[in-house]
Write a protein that holds these residues in place. Structure first.
Motif, mmCIF file in Angstrom:
data_model
loop_
_atom_site.group_PDB
_atom_site.id
_atom_site.type_symbol
_atom_site.label_atom_id
_atom_site.label_comp_id
_atom_site.label_asym_id
_atom_site.label_seq_id
_atom_site.Cartn_x
_atom_site.Cartn_y
_atom_site.Cartn_z
ATOM 1 N N ARG A 148 38.764 43.582 24.454
ATOM 2 C CA ARG A 148 39.028 42.246 25.487
ATOM 3 C C ARG A 148 38.366 42.668 26.722
ATOM 4 O O ARG A 148 38.455 43.520 27.500
ATOM 5 N N ILE A 149 36.901 42.276 26.556
ATOM 6 C CA ILE A 149 35.746 42.797 27.560
ATOM 7 C C ILE A 149 35.483 41.643 28.806
ATOM 8 O O ILE A 149 35.813 40.392 28.577
ATOM 9 N N ALA A 150 35.218 42.316 29.785
ATOM 10 C CA ALA A 150 35.027 41.580 31.019
ATOM 11 C C ALA A 150 33.736 42.162 31.482
ATOM 12 O O ALA A 150 33.638 43.289 31.440
ATOM 13 N N ILE A 151 32.914 41.322 31.939
ATOM 14 C CA ILE A 151 31.596 41.532 32.324
ATOM 15 C C ILE A 151 31.468 41.222 33.883
ATOM 16 O O ILE A 151 31.422 40.093 34.187
ATOM 17 N N VAL A 152 30.933 42.006 34.702
ATOM 18 C CA VAL A 152 30.866 41.996 35.985
ATOM 19 C C VAL A 152 29.138 42.075 36.551
ATOM 20 O O VAL A 152 28.740 42.979 36.196
ATOM 21 N N GLY A 153 28.681 40.888 37.091
ATOM 22 C CA GLY A 153 27.599 40.825 37.444
ATOM 23 C C GLY A 153 26.872 39.405 37.830
ATOM 24 O O GLY A 153 27.426 38.504 37.708
ATOM 25 N N SER A 154 25.573 39.399 37.913
ATOM 26 C CA SER A 154 25.037 38.186 38.138
ATOM 27 C C SER A 154 25.097 37.147 36.825
ATOM 28 O O SER A 154 25.204 37.639 35.617
ATOM 29 N N LEU A 205 32.660 37.792 35.905
ATOM 30 C CA LEU A 205 32.994 37.862 37.216
ATOM 31 C C LEU A 205 31.423 37.858 37.937
ATOM 32 O O LEU A 205 30.949 38.894 37.825
ATOM 33 N N GLU A 206 31.068 36.948 38.404
ATOM 34 C CA GLU A 206 29.769 36.891 38.977
ATOM 35 C C GLU A 206 29.967 37.398 40.566
ATOM 36 O O GLU A 206 30.896 36.956 41.219
ATOM 37 N N THR A 207 29.232 38.576 40.975
ATOM 38 C CA THR A 207 29.585 39.155 42.195
ATOM 39 C C THR A 207 29.266 38.516 43.431
ATOM 40 O O THR A 207 28.043 37.963 43.442
ATOM 41 N N GLN A 208 29.907 38.380 44.608
ATOM 42 C CA GLN A 208 29.382 37.955 45.628
ATOM 43 C C GLN A 208 29.962 38.611 46.736
ATOM 44 O O GLN A 208 28.958 39.228 47.768
ATOM 45 N N ASN A 209 31.279 38.869 47.192
ATOM 46 C CA ASN A 209 31.839 39.758 47.929
ATOM 47 C C ASN A 209 32.439 40.947 47.483
ATOM 48 O O ASN A 209 33.412 40.523 46.656
ATOM 49 N N ALA A 210 32.056 42.201 47.818
ATOM 50 C CA ALA A 210 32.617 43.333 46.958
ATOM 51 C C ALA A 210 34.227 43.298 47.089
ATOM 52 O O ALA A 210 34.800 43.706 46.198
ATOM 53 N N GLU A 211 34.939 43.136 48.441
ATOM 54 C CA GLU A 211 36.143 43.281 48.700
ATOM 55 C C GLU A 211 36.772 42.228 47.670
ATOM 56 O O GLU A 211 37.832 42.462 47.249
ATOM 57 N N ALA A 212 36.429 41.015 48.144
ATOM 58 C CA ALA A 212 37.085 39.999 47.300
ATOM 59 C C ALA A 212 36.912 39.917 45.840
ATOM 60 O O ALA A 212 37.882 39.619 44.909
ATOM 61 N N ASP A 213 35.689 40.442 45.294
ATOM 62 C CA ASP A 213 35.423 40.504 43.689
ATOM 63 C C ASP A 213 36.615 41.597 43.180
ATOM 64 O O ASP A 213 37.043 41.399 42.253
ATOM 65 N N LEU A 214 36.799 42.565 44.024
ATOM 66 C CA LEU A 214 37.742 43.635 43.798
ATOM 67 C C LEU A 214 39.051 43.168 43.324
ATOM 68 O O LEU A 214 39.706 43.326 42.176
ATOM 69 N N GLN A 239 40.841 42.565 39.649
ATOM 70 C CA GLN A 239 42.167 43.117 39.358
ATOM 71 C C GLN A 239 43.022 42.156 38.946
ATOM 72 O O GLN A 239 44.042 42.292 37.817
ATOM 73 N N GLU A 240 42.994 40.881 39.301
ATOM 74 C CA GLU A 240 43.744 39.621 38.681
ATOM 75 C C GLU A 240 43.444 39.390 37.313
ATOM 76 O O GLU A 240 44.170 39.174 36.378
ATOM 77 N N ILE A 241 41.800 39.453 37.103
ATOM 78 C CA ILE A 241 41.336 39.167 35.652
ATOM 79 C C ILE A 241 41.970 40.223 34.576
ATOM 80 O O ILE A 241 42.238 39.844 33.609
ATOM 81 N N ILE A 242 41.657 41.581 35.212
ATOM 82 C CA ILE A 242 42.636 42.240 34.288
ATOM 83 C C ILE A 242 43.935 42.178 33.684
ATOM 84 O O ILE A 242 44.258 42.324 32.573
ATOM 85 N N LYS A 243 44.586 41.943 34.777
ATOM 86 C CA LYS A 243 46.096 41.738 34.638
ATOM 87 C C LYS A 243 46.266 40.504 33.635
ATOM 88 O O LYS A 243 47.086 40.518 32.802
ATOM 89 N N ILE A 244 45.729 39.371 34.027
ATOM 90 C CA ILE A 244 45.932 38.186 33.416
ATOM 91 C C ILE A 244 45.533 38.110 32.025
ATOM 92 O O ILE A 244 46.102 37.621 30.722
ATOM 93 N N HIS A 245 44.150 38.670 31.788
ATOM 94 C CA HIS A 245 43.509 38.691 30.351
ATOM 95 C C HIS A 245 43.762 39.833 29.670
ATOM 96 O O HIS A 245 43.252 40.237 28.422
ATOM 97 N N ASN A 303 40.633 45.558 28.411
ATOM 98 C CA ASN A 303 40.636 46.835 27.841
ATOM 99 C C ASN A 303 39.221 47.714 28.091
ATOM 100 O O ASN A 303 39.106 48.586 27.704
ATOM 101 N N GLU A 304 38.168 46.662 28.464
ATOM 102 C CA GLU A 304 36.981 47.251 28.564
ATOM 103 C C GLU A 304 36.225 46.564 29.612
ATOM 104 O O GLU A 304 35.943 45.346 29.649
ATOM 105 N N LEU A 305 35.467 46.990 30.806
ATOM 106 C CA LEU A 305 34.919 46.542 31.569
ATOM 107 C C LEU A 305 33.259 46.809 31.656
ATOM 108 O O LEU A 305 33.019 48.148 31.451
ATOM 109 N N ILE A 306 32.423 45.894 31.795
ATOM 110 C CA ILE A 306 31.025 46.150 31.824
ATOM 111 C C ILE A 306 30.288 45.961 33.073
ATOM 112 O O ILE A 306 30.630 44.804 33.280
#
Length: 638
Positions: free
Chosen positions: A414-420, A443-452, A456-462, A465-468
């Motif tokens: 269950r992969i999530a990708i962080v980037g543009s 997750l498209e990055t804009q603000n580091a603190e808000a993105d974090l 964390q919400e994306i990881i919990k809801i979905h 088990n793997e972040l790229i």
């Protein structure tokens, strides 16, 4: 004079080297830096990759594996930097790592060498970032597990200086060779790496000599790096144990004297045999554990069959059962029941073949079988009950590990990708090419603190088990910080470097780093072909020994021929193996694929290409052809 000379020694980790050099390229900002890559005869395209992607790098392409010390010294003798950094290829540095280290060293002229806070591929702190001098007591505590039992003790865990905070700057004794930021002036005074050490111990020796030269060795946690580890070493292997502890003996003989040196030498020898013994037992136990459980299941099947059949002639475990069990397990083994990934159909197929062989064996031996009489109904009940038990324990262990009952299939990623958006799309395309499903979330990055917070919400809801992480869009410092903040044992982290076709990660410091790339089938790595190769080696050796009285008359190296036959018979040698592409773990080989064309004028690159083609298209007939074509050369020294 340059501000800094960065030296990276590489051996067959092109994908990690590429990511490391990309991080170095960002980290040189604000400094006048030269970068050296010394390649120790890699066969994975590392040299070509560096020439293509990093033409600014000073590249040394060695024609043999010189080892860590010689390769680093090769570049250090040319280095023009005020400071010299030894950096492992399986590392990723933060954008300000070099600048922070440079400024600290400039402000502290008493510092001769500096190391930083190292994190593994799962975001965990690596305790070897700071180490104490391996005196006899420190070595004793480490070898006999006292340091593991008392990790925070200043007395028992001086090896990793467990009593010192990982978040504060300290003066220490030893730095890890993965990142050693050193003053060139100190190296001029104390000398370069000792080339007596081939792979391990040279960082200990150099750190000690820098201290002896009147400089301080500093642990500096104000900046961090990722160090994947496990890439070039297999710490459960006997080979690693011997190499590491022999390096410690070289260090002791060099720097200790008298009774202290004798005690240290005795302790290290004891450690070698203890750890080597544990490594052998551990690996044997891992191999035999499935056989043991299967044996128990079959034994239960025999006992149940005995109760149901109630034939007085089949009571108890007669000698014939040893033969039957051997036939069952032999058939299961050659059917691939114990290959990874496990498949139930291989087990069922093996047991059915074994049962047919047993029936045939029983029929041939007849009712008067001297080994004991066994009812065929009893056999069928035994194998049926045994198969149920075998399937159950495999399914149960699979459920414990992966959380599902789909045996033979790993946990669904269950992969999530962080980037543009552009890089997320590229990562998705790479995942498809290697046969993986599209990511669950992006997750498209804009603000580091808000993105974090959102991550964390994306990881919990979905239930990710793997972040790229897309390396082109994210700073390494941000990736490391998110790894630390998000850290969860159920989540694996990977990075897609800029313009790379690899997605790289490692679940722990002891796990060999892995990566996603287009898969190329190499027959020689396939368990089926490796098993056949071992069997052919042994059978050919047996045949050669039978024919030895005749063959030995025309054989060159008669005594060596007999030695080669015996070593191949038990699996210590191989008749045909890789020589130009050999690794430290390779078994010694008498012949190589190059002997097929029987040419002495081949260049090393040509020999490597022939061996790669051999490995890719391997079959046992390849070995047989080479062996019988060179039958009078089988007395060669390996």
């Amino acid at each position: 004079m340059k501000d800094l000379s960065v030296i990276i020694v590489n051996y067959n980790v092109s994908y990690f080297l590429e990511q490391c050099l990309l991080s170095v390229k960002r980290a040189v900002a604000g400094l006048d830096v030269e970068v050296f890559v010394v390649d120790n005869n890699s066969v994975d395209g590392s040299v070509e990759m560096v020439r293509r992607r990093f033409p600014e790098v000073i590249l040394h392409a060695n024609k043999e594996n010189l080892g860590f010390s010689k390769a680093n010294n090769q570049a250090m003798r040319e280095a023009q930097g005020k400071y010299v950094l030894l950096l492992n290829p399986d590392t990723v540095v933060e954008e300000d790592t070099f600048l922070k280290c440079f400024r600290y060293m400039e402000e502290h002229p008493e510092a001769g060498a500096l190391g930083v806070k190292m994190m593994d591929g799962a975001g965990k702190f690596l305790p070897e970032s700071k180490r104490g001098m391996p005196t006899p007591w420190v070595a004793f505590s480490k070898v006999f597990g006292l340091s593991a039992l008392f990790p925070k003790s200043a007395t028992f865990n001086r090896y990793h200086l467990g009593h010192l905070s990982a978040d504060e700057t300290h003066e220490v004794d030893i730095l890890a060779g993965a990142y050693m930021f050193m003053r060139a002036e100190a190296l001029d005074k104390v000398g370069l790496l000792d080339e007596t050490f081939f792979m391990y111990g040279e960082d200990v020796d150099l750190s000690y000599r820098i201290q002896q030269g009147g400089y301080k060795v500093i642990y500096f946690p104000e900046t961090r790096i990722i160090h994947y580890k496990g890439e070039s070493t297999r710490k459960t292997s006997v080979n690693y144990v011997f190499m590491f502890y022999r390096a410690m003996m070289v260090f002791a003989e060099k720097h200790f004297s008298g009774r202290q040196a004798k005690f240290y030498s005795y302790l290290i020898k004891l450690a070698i045999y203890l750890r080597a013994g544990l490594a052998i037992v551990s690996r044997a136990a891992q191999k035999l554990f499935p056989l043991l459980l299967d044996g128990i299941c079959l034994a239960i099947g025999v006992l149940i069959g005995e109760r149901l059949v109630q034939d007085p002639l089949t009571l108890g475990f007669t000698p014939s059962w040893a033969v039957y069990f051997s036939l069952w397990f032999g058939a299961a083994f050659f059917s691939g029941a114990y290959d990874e990934p496990s498949k139930l159909y291989r087990l069922v197929r093996g047991m059915l073949i074994g049962s047919v062989l047993i029936m045939a064996f029983s029929s041939i031996m007849g009712v008067t079988d001297v080994l004991g009489v066994t009812n065929k109904k009893h056999l069928l009940i035994a194998v049926s009950v045994g198969l149920v038990g075998m399937a159950f324990w495999r399914m149960f262990l699979h459920w414990r590990q992966y959380g599902n009952w789909r045996f033979g299939e790993p946990r669904a990623k269950r992969i999530a990708i962080v980037g543009s958006q552009k890089e997320v799309k590229r990562a998705t395309s790479l995942l498809r090419e290697v046969g993986l499903h599209d990511p669950i979330a992006k997750l498209e990055t804009q603000n580091a603190e808000a993105d974090l917070r959102q991550l964390q919400e994306i990881i919990k809801i979905h239930k990710i088990n793997e972040l790229i992480f897309c390396g082109k869009d994210l700073a390494v410092s941000q990736i490391i910080e998110w790894m630390v903040q998000v850290h969860d044992n159920a989540i694996e982290f990977k990075i897609l470097p800029e313009n790379s076709t690899y997605i790289i990660g490692s679940s722990s410091k002891d796990a060999r780093g892995d990566y996603y790339a287009l898969h190329i089938e190499v027959n020689l790595l396939n368990p089926y072909h490796r098993r056949n190769k071992f069997m052919v080696n042994s059978l050919v050796s047996l045949l050669l020994l039978v024919c030895a009285p005749v063959l030995i008359l025309g054989m060159k190296g008669k005594s060596q021929f007999l030695k080669n036959c015996l070593a191949n018979l038990v699996g210590l040698y191989q008749w045909v193996g890789l020589k130009a592409n050999a690794t430290p773990d390779s078994k010694p080989a008498v012949l190589s694929p190059v002997d097929k064309i029987q040419s002495d004028r081949l260049s090393q690159p040509a020999a490597r290409q022939i061996e790669i083609a051999y490995a890719k298209d391997y079959s046992v007939f390849s070995d047989l052809e080479i062996i019988f074509k060179n039958i009078w050369q089988l007395g060669r020294k390996v």
